[in-house]
Design an enzyme around this catalytic site. Structure first.
Site, PDB file in Angstrom:
ATOM      1  N   ARG A   7       0.832  -1.206   0.000  1.00  0.00           N
ATOM      2  CA  ARG A   7       0.000   0.000   0.000  1.00  0.00           C
ATOM      3  C   ARG A   7       0.861   1.249   0.000  1.00  0.00           C
ATOM      4  NH1 ARG A   7      -5.039   0.781   1.711  1.00  0.00           N
ATOM      5  NH2 ARG A   7      -4.525   2.683   0.626  1.00  0.00           N
ATOM      6  N   ARG A  63       2.099   4.568 -16.609  1.00  0.00           N
ATOM      7  CA  ARG A  63       2.485   4.099 -17.945  1.00  0.00           C
ATOM      8  C   ARG A  63       3.637   4.934 -18.490  1.00  0.00           C
ATOM      9  NH1 ARG A  63      -2.906   2.752 -18.288  1.00  0.00           N
ATOM     10  NH2 ARG A  63      -3.608   4.757 -19.052  1.00  0.00           N
ATOM     11  N   CYS A  74      -7.747   2.502 -12.310  1.00  0.00           N
ATOM     12  CA  CYS A  74      -8.033   3.632 -11.425  1.00  0.00           C
ATOM     13  C   CYS A  74      -9.476   3.557 -10.955  1.00  0.00           C
ATOM     14  CB  CYS A  74      -7.836   4.960 -12.145  1.00  0.00           C
ATOM     15  SG  CYS A  74      -6.186   5.212 -12.793  1.00  0.00           S
ATOM     16  N   GLU A  77     -12.022   6.982  -4.782  1.00  0.00           N
ATOM     17  CA  GLU A  77     -12.097   6.663  -3.354  1.00  0.00           C
ATOM     18  C   GLU A  77     -13.465   7.083  -2.820  1.00  0.00           C
ATOM     19  OE1 GLU A  77     -10.309   5.042  -0.012  1.00  0.00           O
ATOM     20  OE2 GLU A  77      -9.338   5.250  -1.956  1.00  0.00           O
ATOM     21  N   ARG A  89      -4.123   7.055  -3.754  1.00  0.00           N
ATOM     22  CA  ARG A  89      -3.761   5.835  -3.037  1.00  0.00           C
ATOM     23  C   ARG A  89      -3.352   4.768  -4.045  1.00  0.00           C
ATOM     24  NH1 ARG A  89      -7.737   8.283  -0.043  1.00  0.00           N
ATOM     25  NH2 ARG A  89      -7.501   8.250   2.229  1.00  0.00           N
ATOM     26  N   TYR A 107       3.824   6.038   2.653  1.00  0.00           N
ATOM     27  CA  TYR A 107       2.867   7.144   2.769  1.00  0.00           C
ATOM     28  C   TYR A 107       3.671   8.436   2.778  1.00  0.00           C
ATOM     29  CZ  TYR A 107      -0.597   3.617   3.610  1.00  0.00           C
ATOM     30  OH  TYR A 107      -1.434   2.550   3.445  1.00  0.00           O
ATOM     31  N   ARG A 115      -1.545   6.775   7.943  1.00  0.00           N
ATOM     32  CA  ARG A 115      -0.952   5.610   8.595  1.00  0.00           C
ATOM     33  C   ARG A 115       0.314   6.030   9.347  1.00  0.00           C
ATOM     34  NH1 ARG A 115      -2.414   0.336   7.379  1.00  0.00           N
ATOM     35  NH2 ARG A 115      -1.215   0.020   9.270  1.00  0.00           N
TER      36      ARG A 115
END
Length: 120
Positions: A7, A63, A74, A77, A89, A107, A115
């Site tokens: 992540r 890309r 994609c 959220e 994210r 992050y 986080r």
């Protein structure tokens, strides 16, 4: 060899395609570097953006950095009222020799607040 998910997230200052491209390249590059990955280790990348980011697709930036053979997608959220704005994210799937405990989730910028327990 294991299949792992990694992540990451990064926040940008405003909805601008140049800022998005710079942020995606920074985030993906740091994830690859921190986890000792090359493009051939990658299985797929899933990007999400908060609903306030509409100027470009993060996958287009991935890309452009040489990931044209890796499946990319994609999504938007969830629009949670208290969520961090202007955030990209990432969930990256890869083949690696690293154990789950050795994986580095990345992050960056304002996204470190998402986080604090694992942010760089």
């Amino acid at each position: 060899m294991f299949v792992r998910a990694i992540r990451g997230a990064i926040q940008i200052d405003r909805d601008d395609p140049v800022l998005m491209q710079e942020a995606v390249i920074e985030l993906v590059s740091k994830v690859l570097e921190a986890n000792q990955l090359t493009n051939t280790d990658l299985i797929s990348l899933l990007f999400t953006c908060t609903p306030d980011l509409v100027s470009d697709f993060p996958a287009a930036s991935a890309r452009a950095m040489g990931l044209e053979k890796v499946p990319l997608i994609c999504a938007v959220e969830m629009a949670v009222p208290t969520s961090l704005p202007r955030t990209i994210r990432l969930m990256l799937h890869c083949h690696t020799e690293l154990s789950q405990d050795q994986i580095s989730h990345i992050y960056l910028r304002g996204a470190v607040t998402l986080r604090k327990d694992i942010a760089q």
